[in-house]
Structures are given as structure tokens and as C-alpha cells.
Design a protein around this motif. Sequence first.
Motif, mmCIF file in Angstrom:
data_model
loop_
_atom_site.group_PDB
_atom_site.id
_atom_site.type_symbol
_atom_site.label_atom_id
_atom_site.label_comp_id
_atom_site.label_asym_id
_atom_site.label_seq_id
_atom_site.Cartn_x
_atom_site.Cartn_y
_atom_site.Cartn_z
ATOM 1 N N SER A 64 0.814 -1.218 0.000
ATOM 2 C CA SER A 64 0.000 0.000 0.000
ATOM 3 C C SER A 64 0.844 1.263 0.000
ATOM 4 C CB SER A 64 -0.932 0.002 1.217
ATOM 5 O OG SER A 64 -1.848 -1.060 1.152
ATOM 6 N N TYR A 65 2.001 1.223 0.658
ATOM 7 C CA TYR A 65 2.826 2.425 0.792
ATOM 8 C C TYR A 65 4.246 2.174 0.284
ATOM 9 C CZ TYR A 65 -1.112 3.801 3.637
ATOM 10 O OH TYR A 65 -2.379 4.093 4.066
ATOM 11 N N ALA A 66 4.363 1.439 -0.796
ATOM 12 C CA ALA A 66 5.667 1.065 -1.330
ATOM 13 C C ALA A 66 6.506 2.295 -1.657
ATOM 14 C CB ALA A 66 5.501 0.201 -2.573
ATOM 15 N N SER A 104 7.186 10.566 -7.079
ATOM 16 C CA SER A 104 7.208 11.503 -5.967
ATOM 17 C C SER A 104 8.545 11.387 -5.249
ATOM 18 C CB SER A 104 6.065 11.183 -4.991
ATOM 19 O OG SER A 104 6.222 11.877 -3.776
ATOM 20 N N LEU A 105 9.120 12.529 -4.890
ATOM 21 C CA LEU A 105 10.303 12.544 -4.042
ATOM 22 C C LEU A 105 9.929 13.264 -2.747
ATOM 23 C CD1 LEU A 105 13.965 12.782 -4.983
ATOM 24 C CD2 LEU A 105 13.171 14.227 -3.116
ATOM 25 N N LYS A 106 10.135 12.571 -1.627
ATOM 26 C CA LYS A 106 9.728 13.082 -0.321
ATOM 27 C C LYS A 106 10.954 13.239 0.579
ATOM 28 C CE LYS A 106 5.460 10.368 -0.718
ATOM 29 N NZ LYS A 106 4.490 9.497 -0.029
ATOM 30 N N VAL A 157 15.859 22.709 8.157
ATOM 31 C CA VAL A 157 17.125 21.957 8.196
ATOM 32 C C VAL A 157 16.941 20.645 8.950
ATOM 33 C CG1 VAL A 157 18.642 23.950 7.946
ATOM 34 C CG2 VAL A 157 17.838 23.283 10.220
ATOM 35 N N ASP A 158 15.710 20.104 8.944
ATOM 36 C CA ASP A 158 15.434 18.888 9.711
ATOM 37 C C ASP A 158 15.301 17.654 8.819
ATOM 38 O OD1 ASP A 158 13.077 20.139 8.708
ATOM 39 O OD2 ASP A 158 11.840 18.895 10.015
ATOM 40 N N PHE A 159 15.607 17.764 7.542
ATOM 41 C CA PHE A 159 15.448 16.625 6.641
ATOM 42 C C PHE A 159 16.731 15.811 6.564
ATOM 43 C CE2 PHE A 159 12.455 19.723 4.511
ATOM 44 C CZ PHE A 159 11.308 19.118 4.995
ATOM 45 N N ASN A 160 16.594 14.475 6.711
ATOM 46 C CA ASN A 160 17.751 13.593 6.609
ATOM 47 C C ASN A 160 17.364 12.241 5.991
ATOM 48 O OD1 ASN A 160 16.384 12.379 8.826
ATOM 49 N ND2 ASN A 160 17.492 13.766 10.199
ATOM 50 N N ARG A 161 16.205 12.189 5.381
ATOM 51 C CA ARG A 161 15.756 10.969 4.705
ATOM 52 C C ARG A 161 15.112 11.356 3.378
ATOM 53 N NH1 ARG A 161 12.644 6.479 8.023
ATOM 54 N NH2 ARG A 161 14.844 6.039 8.510
ATOM 55 N N VAL A 162 15.428 10.593 2.326
ATOM 56 C CA VAL A 162 14.903 10.828 0.989
ATOM 57 C C VAL A 162 14.144 9.594 0.538
ATOM 58 C CG1 VAL A 162 15.474 11.391 -1.406
ATOM 59 C CG2 VAL A 162 16.857 12.350 0.469
ATOM 60 N N LEU A 163 12.881 9.781 0.143
ATOM 61 C CA LEU A 163 12.052 8.683 -0.346
ATOM 62 C C LEU A 163 11.667 8.930 -1.798
ATOM 63 C CD1 LEU A 163 11.300 8.853 2.888
ATOM 64 C CD2 LEU A 163 9.445 7.325 2.208
ATOM 65 N N ILE A 164 11.587 7.851 -2.546
ATOM 66 C CA ILE A 164 11.099 7.909 -3.922
ATOM 67 C C ILE A 164 9.941 6.929 -4.030
ATOM 68 C CG2 ILE A 164 11.646 7.516 -6.354
ATOM 69 C CD1 ILE A 164 14.578 8.160 -5.627
ATOM 70 N N GLN A 165 8.834 7.405 -4.590
ATOM 71 C CA GLN A 165 7.633 6.581 -4.691
ATOM 72 C C GLN A 165 7.048 6.718 -6.092
ATOM 73 O OE1 GLN A 165 4.009 7.658 -2.265
ATOM 74 N NE2 GLN A 165 4.449 5.685 -1.326
ATOM 75 N N ILE A 166 6.639 5.598 -6.666
ATOM 76 C CA ILE A 166 6.101 5.579 -8.029
ATOM 77 C C ILE A 166 4.585 5.360 -7.970
ATOM 78 C CG2 ILE A 166 6.356 4.627 -10.349
ATOM 79 C CD1 ILE A 166 8.964 5.696 -9.171
ATOM 80 N N ASN A 167 3.858 6.185 -8.711
ATOM 81 C CA ASN A 167 2.408 6.037 -8.908
ATOM 82 C C ASN A 167 1.599 6.089 -7.616
ATOM 83 O OD1 ASN A 167 3.111 5.838 -11.547
ATOM 84 N ND2 ASN A 167 2.140 3.873 -11.938
ATOM 85 N N GLY A 168 2.072 6.819 -6.639
ATOM 86 C CA GLY A 168 1.252 7.117 -5.467
ATOM 87 C C GLY A 168 1.209 6.009 -4.438
ATOM 88 N N GLU A 169 0.474 6.308 -3.359
ATOM 89 C CA GLU A 169 0.377 5.370 -2.251
ATOM 90 C C GLU A 169 -1.073 4.989 -2.002
ATOM 91 O OE1 GLU A 169 0.325 8.593 1.413
ATOM 92 O OE2 GLU A 169 2.209 7.630 0.879
ATOM 93 N N ASN A 170 -1.268 4.113 -0.994
ATOM 94 C CA ASN A 170 -2.605 3.670 -0.600
ATOM 95 C C ASN A 170 -3.313 2.951 -1.743
ATOM 96 O OD1 ASN A 170 -4.590 3.262 1.295
ATOM 97 N ND2 ASN A 170 -5.606 5.214 0.902
#
Length: 535
Positions: A64-66, A104-106, A157-170
Amino acid sequence: MLGFLFLSINIFSQQNIQDDFEGNGTITTWSGDDCDINTNYSNPFKTGINTSDKVLQYDDIGGSYANIRFDTSSNLDLSVKNTFSIKIYVSSSDVTGSQENKVSLKLQNNKIAEPWTTQTEIIKPIVLNSWQTIEFDFKNDGYINLNATSGAPVSRVDFNRVLIQINGENNKDLVTAYIDDIAYYESTYVNQDPVFDQLVWSDEFDGQSEVSVDLDNTKWFKQTYPILGGQSWANGEVQHYTDRIDNSYISNGTLKIVAKKETYTNSNNVTKNYTSARLNSKYAFTYGKVEIKAKMPFGVGTFPALWMLGQNITETGGYWAATHGTTAWPDCGEVDIIEHWGDNQDFVQSALHNRSSFGGTVNKGGQKITNASTEFHIYTLEWSEDKMIFSVDGNVHYTYNPSIKNIENWPYSAPQYLLFNVAILPNITAGFIESAMEVDYVRVYQESTASVSKNDNLLEVTLFPNPVNNELNIQFSSDLNAIKGTIYTITGQKIQEFYQKSKSKKIDVSNLTKGIYFLRLASEKGTSLHKIIKN
């Protein structure tokens, strides 16, 4: 227009975040959630801009949240470096379901218990079956903060994790993607509004005879099929739209769209007491200046409009629906260049309808003018990648420019077509007989190569190979800080843009068909024009 995005990578400044999956990366913490990940996968699509041997395989097997992610060694400072880029390939055979094709890049904070709660995100569309470079600029792109009270990304300045997600979540849909050449760098944003100086489409309605003649059917389609179940139009309108010359014609050098009081039964055997016309242009375009010289009809209950809809609208009966219809209103986007109501004589309004605001939209602005129904006025829309500006006779009354652009409030990066119509509302006065909206001309302008002036400061640009197959190499002299490149057809139609701050860059031109093109290069010191040949 989003402006000029000039890129640079300096591996000696701030954090060096990159990975080419060939053993040269600095990212050591790759992991996946609800998906399989392989950071040493043989590139199955060695084509176009990416012929490297190894890539990252991202295999969403129905989670669901790959997503895939990595943590950084220290917190990101987006005021120094603000842009991530990736190369990505998704095959149409590796996607299930009906999700929108996007990436998406989070950015998150892995130091808190629920890292996603303060995340920021940029979503970009992707094209299937082709390698492409996607850039996520957290200074200038439209972003989404999950927590609405969070500040702009560049202030944090609190970001230290990068996520990449394809075609949305849920969702439980499957998708396999291949990712390569991740980089993190500074972008410099230079705002430069386009100059719409080339006439690309028009109708001057030049028939001078007093005898009514029909419209040019190579330019216009008369839409007659009601949009609501084949029975009615929107807004409670009470007219039938017909394709008769009685309701739309050319005479004495102007187009007339005539609303009439008359009993008329359409092909669905529905009888109404008013008729009019609704025209669709057989021309669609993305970005430009629309200029319409028009005179409004008279009468309480008349509702004329000069407007646009996304070419991809699924509206039954519209000219483009059968060939391009994929998206329902309001997600297709609507642009009301000008509207006028007979019960508010001489007030004209412009409005935008999209998923973020439709029906009783808040995206609107207008002005009071003199003699809207007895004199011609020039109604203008200037539509760029960045904003829309609406004016009457050169007087601006509304600018639409969402600070954060996303798929909900900015579906305006795709072709739109023109519509002209006069509707009749339920409050039409009993004494109304007929009234016409007149249009003297409609003209659409876009950027052209004709405005390019040669400048010696750009003569030290090297292009190779030329003729070119898939990749065009561009190198320029060290005294130039940055350039923007725009590729045009020989008829002046803009088809591709790129931005360059490094002294050399490879441009993917594999999408171009064989032929001759013009490349305009622009810098802070001037512009120059070059011919390129595509094999």
C-alpha cells in the motif's frame, strides 16, 4: 513560466549525494518499504539517454505504501542545495491498475517516531517506455507539506531521509521502475517571462458581405450535444445549441453568435424555447497569448463566454473527446478568458476551474468596463508555464499564479482549445427576442525563433554531433554563467527546453523526428540561434 532552471553539481560543497549504481555512489543506506529493491540490476533498457550497465530496480509488489529510501549522513541544507534529479524508466507492461503515472520525491526527518508527519513532497508526471530525467527543485517547484503548518522546504534543516515513490500510495497496484544517476545539487532560478511574438493560429472572420456565410469548418466545430445526460447543459442553461447558420455565422467582417427566443426541438426530441451556438476550435495549444476582439450581447439572462477547456476532456459531444478524451472536468482544467452577465452589465470576469476550486470558484477576478455590448474590446490571456494574466484593453484585472503548483491547481501544462458561446440563464427576461455576441478576430501567439538576435558572447558554444541521433552534446565558454536552450521546428513551434549551468551537457533528443530544427540559446549576456539536424 516557471523560468530558467540552471543546474550545477559541485562535489566539494555541502553534502555530496549521488549514485550511478556502477560503484561510484555515496549512498550506502538504500532500503525499501513494501517493495523489493535491487541496487545492482542489469539495465534492461539500454537506450536513449541511459546506456549504463547497472541501475536500481524498484519493484512494488502490491504494498500500500511502497517506496525506496535512503538516509543522509547529516541534515540537508536546502538553502544551499535544493534540487534532486533522477533518471527513471517505467515500461507500460510493468504497470497495473489505473493510477496516474508519476514519481514523488519526499523529504523526511528520521529522528522522529513518525518521520512522514512533517514531510515535504514534490510530484512529477512520468512518461512510460522511455528513460527521462526528472528534477525535484524544493526552492522553485510546487511542493506539498503533509503538515500545513510546516514552513517552506528551503527554510528547514530537519530533513535527513529521501524517499522515492512511483504512482502514489494507498493502493495495491503493481509497478516496476528502473532508476539511475541520482544527484543532489544547487539550482539557480532566473525569472524571464516569455515573449509571445509569433502568430500561430487565428480567424479574422473577414467575410465582408452582408449576406450571412457559415464559419470556416477547418477551424471550428459547432457543438450541439448536451453534456448532462444528453438533455441539458450546465449552469441551469435553458437553450439548445444548434449548428444552424441562424445561430452562428459571419457577416460584415465579424462572427455573430446569436441567442434567439424560438421554439426548437433537437434530435433527442427535447423542445426548448431558446437557441444559440457553442463553438469549439479545431486547434489546441499549450502556452501563448490569446487575443480576442469582441462585443458582448445585451439582455438580463444572457451569459456569453470566451473560454478554454483541456483538450483531454471526456465531455461527450465535444470536438476533441473522441480522439483525446481521457480526463473528466474539472481535472482537465478550464480557463474562462472572459465572461459577462446581462444582469451585471459591463462587468467582465475571468476565472479558473480545476480540482482545487470549481463550481463556486475562488480563482477569479474582473473589472467594470464601459460599453461592453456596444463597443469592441480586446480581451487577452497570457498563459505561460508559471502564470496566467487576464486583461481588457491592456488593463490587467487578474493574475493566477499559485505559489505551490500541483495536479490539483495547475492542470495547465497540457493543450487547451477555445470555446465561444452565448448561454441563456433561467432569469432571461420575458421580453428577450435575440441578441448576438460579435467577434472581430481571435489570435493565438507563441514564442518564436524570429525574435532571436545573434550575440557574439554565445559564439563559443560547441554542439556535437550535428547531425545528431539521440544525444546532443553542448559545451560553452567559461565566461558564461548559464544558458537556457529551446528547440523549435522550422515553423517556429517550441517543442523542447533544457537548462544548463555546467560547462557541458548531454541533451536527449531521441524524441525528435528526422528533420531540421533550430536551437535558441539564451544567457545573461544575450542569445544566439543554431541549426541542428536530427538523423
